[in-house]
Design an enzyme around this catalytic site. Structure first.
Site, short mmCIF file in Angstrom:
data_model
loop_
_atom_site.label_atom_id
_atom_site.label_comp_id
_atom_site.label_asym_id
_atom_site.label_seq_id
_atom_site.Cartn_x
_atom_site.Cartn_y
_atom_site.Cartn_z
N ASP A 273 0.85 -1.19 0.00
CA ASP A 273 0.00 0.00 0.00
C ASP A 273 0.88 1.24 0.00
O ASP A 273 2.06 1.19 0.36
CB ASP A 273 -0.88 0.03 1.25
CG ASP A 273 -1.76 -1.19 1.38
OD1 ASP A 273 -2.26 -1.66 0.34
OD2 ASP A 273 -1.96 -1.67 2.51
N ASP B 220 -1.27 -1.86 -4.78
CA ASP B 220 -2.37 -2.31 -3.93
C ASP B 220 -3.15 -1.08 -3.48
O ASP B 220 -3.46 -0.21 -4.28
CB ASP B 220 -1.82 -3.14 -2.77
CG ASP B 220 -2.89 -3.97 -2.09
OD1 ASP B 220 -3.96 -4.18 -2.68
OD2 ASP B 220 -2.66 -4.42 -0.95
N ASP C 64 -4.89 1.74 3.32
CA ASP C 64 -5.68 0.65 3.87
C ASP C 64 -5.63 0.71 5.39
O ASP C 64 -4.59 1.04 5.99
CB ASP C 64 -5.17 -0.70 3.39
CG ASP C 64 -5.61 -1.02 1.96
OD1 ASP C 64 -6.30 -0.18 1.33
OD2 ASP C 64 -5.27 -2.11 1.46
N ARG D 282 -13.43 0.54 -4.01
CA ARG D 282 -12.96 0.66 -2.63
C ARG D 282 -12.74 2.11 -2.23
O ARG D 282 -11.64 2.48 -1.82
CB ARG D 282 -11.69 -0.16 -2.41
CG ARG D 282 -11.84 -1.63 -2.68
CD ARG D 282 -10.58 -2.40 -2.32
NE ARG D 282 -10.69 -3.82 -2.65
CZ ARG D 282 -9.73 -4.71 -2.44
NH1 ARG D 282 -8.59 -4.33 -1.91
NH2 ARG D 282 -9.92 -5.98 -2.78
#
Length: 457
Positions: free
Chosen positions: A210, A249, A253, A308
Site C-alpha cells: 500500500d 495495492d 488501507d 474501494r
C-alpha cells in the site's frame, strides 16, 4: 492568524467556536509529534534521511516532526544507487519470463519429456519460481518499507515545491498518534506481483504494498495528501492470463483492529483499489475488528477511483462531503464507490458523485454502492450528477439480492445459511459523537476542489 469559524455538532445539537485547522471525526484526538523537542525536528531531502529521522536517535516512539523537502524515492539505496528488479532478485533465479512460464503446462510438459539436461535444469528453475518470487519480494520490502513510530508528524516544509514520497511503503504498524499532512505519495510499484489462479472465477493479479498501511494502530490523521500511482499506472500494464497485471495495492488501507482514524481533504487519483477498511470476513486478525475500525472521511476528492472508496468490513465509517468523479464506461470504469462489507456500518452524508459515460442515470447511480454482504447503510442528501438519489434503496436491493442468492445456495447444498444472511437491511446506524460541520451537497464540489490535496492548506 488562524481564522475563526463555527463548528456545528449535529450529534449534540450545539454550536461552539473553534479554530482552523480542525481535526473532525474519529481521529480527533491525534496530536502527532506536537510535543517534539528541538532535537527531534528534522528536515529530510531523501529516503535514507527519512529512515534516519524516523529512528529519532534510537527513540522511534518519542515525539518527532519530520519535514519533507524534495522527492524521497524508496528505491534509492544508502549509497545513492537505484535498486531495480534485477537488484532485488540478485540472489534468486527469478525472472518475469520464467515466472509466467511456471503457469505454462504445455511448456513444462515439453521440458519434462526432453532428454537434454539443460531442459531438466530449466524445468527445475521454472517450478521453483514462486519461491524465488517470494524471496525477491522480501528483498524489495526490506528496502522500501519504513515503520512510522508513535507520536510522529510528517509534512512538507512550508511552501514546498516538491514534497513527494514514492516507491515506498509507509507502515503505520502497532502505532499510536500519527499525522501525515500536506505532501504527495506515489504508490509503490510491486516489482514481483503474484498471479493467483484461484482468486475469483478467472484468477487475479495481486500486489503487496500500500501507499500507507494502517495496521493495528490508533489515533491517525491523514490530511491534504495527494495520492496516486504516479508515472506508472496499472492501466498501462499488459493483460496477462486474461487479467491486467496489477503492481499497486491500496492507497490507504486500514486493517487489523485499527481505530480512531480521520482522512480529510486528500486527493486520490487514478487508482484501482483505493481503501480497504477491515481485511477479512472473519475480522480475526490483530486484536480483532469487532468494535474497532472507527473511521471518518470528509472533504476528499476521488478522481477515477475504480473501487474501494472505501470498502468496509466490521467498522463504523462516516463518509461525508466527499467529491467523487469517474466514468461508467471504458477500460477505467467504476466498479463501485462505497462497498458494504460484512458487519460494516456506513453513514454517508451529502457526498457529491459525478459520473460521466454513455450509461443511463439509473445505471450510473447503481455504481455508487457495492454490496459484499453488508446490511447497515444510511445516506442523507447525497447526489449523483447534481440529482437527488435514493442510495438506501439501491443498498437495500443489492443486499436483498445477495441474501436471496445465499439462502438458495445454502438450501441447495443442505448447509446452514451464512450468519450475515439472517439479517434484514437497516438504515439505523451510529450517530457520530464528535463535532463536525457539513457543507450543502451543491457546494461540495467547489469546496473540495478548492481545498483538497497537497498545497491546498
Amino acid at each position: 492568524m488562524a481564522r475563526l469559524f463555527l463548528v456545528l455538532s449535529f450529534a449534540a445539537g450545539l454550536v461552539v467556536a473553534d479554530t482552523d485547522p480542525q481535526i473532525w471525526g474519529f481521529g480527533e484526538h491525534t496530536t502527532g509529534g506536537a510535543l517534539a523537542p528541538g532535537k527531534s525536528i528534522y528536515t529530510v531531502k531523501n529516503f535514507n534521511e527519512l529512515r534516519t529521522a524516523l529512528k529519532n536517535g534510537g527513540k522511534p516512539d518519542d515525539p518527532k516532526i519530520i519535514y519533507i523537502d524534495g522527492v524521497l524515492d524508496g528505491d534509492y539505496l544508502a549509497d545513492g544507487t537505484l535498486a531495480t528488479e534485477a537488484y532485488y532478485a540478485r540472489n534468486t533465479q527469478y525472472t518475469w519470463e520464467r515466472y509466467l512460464n511456471s503457469f505454462n503446462s504445455t511448456l513444462k510438459a515439453i521440458l519434462g519429456n526432453s532428454t537434454d539436461p539443460a531442459d531438466a535444469e530449466e524445468l527445475k528453475i521454472i517450478e521453483a519460481q514462486e519461491t524465488h518470487r517470494q524471496a525477491a519480494s522480501k528483498e524489495q520490502e526490506k528496502q522500501i518499507a519504513v515503520r512510522i513510530g508513535n507520536n510522529t508528524s510528517i509534512q512538507s516544509v512550508e511552501k514546498a515545491k516538491f514534497a513527494n514520497i514514492q516507491n515506498a511503503y509507509l507502515a503505520i504498524n502497532f502505532t499510536d498518534n500519527v499525522i501525515l499532512r500536506n505532501f504527495e505519495i506515489y504508490s509503490p510499484i510491486d516489482l514481483f506481483p503474484e498471479w493467483d489462479p484461484t482468486d475469483g472465477a478467472l484468477g487475479n493479479w495481486n500486489s503487496k504494498y500500500d501507499g500507507v498501511g494502517i495496521v493495528t494502530s490508533s489515533n491517525i490523521w491523514i490530511d491534504h495528501l495527494t495520492l496516486s500511482d504516479g508515472d506508472h499506472p496499472d492501466s498501462e500494464e499488459p493483460i496477462v492470463f486474461g487479467k491486467r497485471v496489477q503492481r499497486h495495492d491500496g492507497l490507504i488501507d486500514i486493517t487489523e483492529g485499527s481505530d480512531g482514524v480521520t482522512l480529510s481533504f486528500n486527493k486520490f487519483l487514478d487508482h484501482d483499489k483505493t481503501h480497504l477498511i477491515g481485511n477479512n470476513d472473519a475480522g480475526n486478525l490483530g486484536p480483532g475488528d469487532t468494535g474497532k475500525l472507527h473511521v471518518t472521511m470528509y472533504g476528499n476528492h476521488y478522481f477515477n477511483s475504480i473501487q474501494r472508496s472505501p470498502r468496509v468490513r466490521f467498522g463504523d465509517v462516516h463518509v461525508f462531503n466527499n467529491f467523487y468523479q469517474g466514468i461508467s464506461s471504458g477500460n477505467e470504469k467504476i466498479t463501485y464507490y462505497i462497498g458494504m462489507g460484512i458487519n460494516s456500518t456506513i453513514l454517508s452524508e451529502r457526498n457529491a458523485f459525478e459520473i460521466n459515460g454513455t450509461e443511463s442515470m439509473t445505471t450510473k447511480t447503481k455504481l455508487v454502492i457495492g454490496n459484499y454482504n453488508g446490511y447497515k447503510f444510511k445516506d442523507v442528501g447525497s447526489t449523483v450528477n447534481g440529482t437527488d438519489v435514493d442510495l438506501e434503496a439501491i443498498a437495500k436491493t443489492k443486499f436483498d439480492t445477495a441474501k436471496a442468492t445465499q439462502i438458495a445456495a445454502a438450501a441447495a447444498a443442505g448447509k446452514a445459511v451464512a450468519e450475515w444472511a439472517t439479517h434484514e437491511y437497516t438504515n439505523e446506524v451510529f450517530a457520530p459523537d464528535y463535532f463536525y460541520r457539513q457543507k450543502k451537497t451543491e457546494d461540495v464540489k467547489k469546496w473540495v476542489l478548492a481545498n483538497a490535496g497537497f498545497g491546498n492548506l
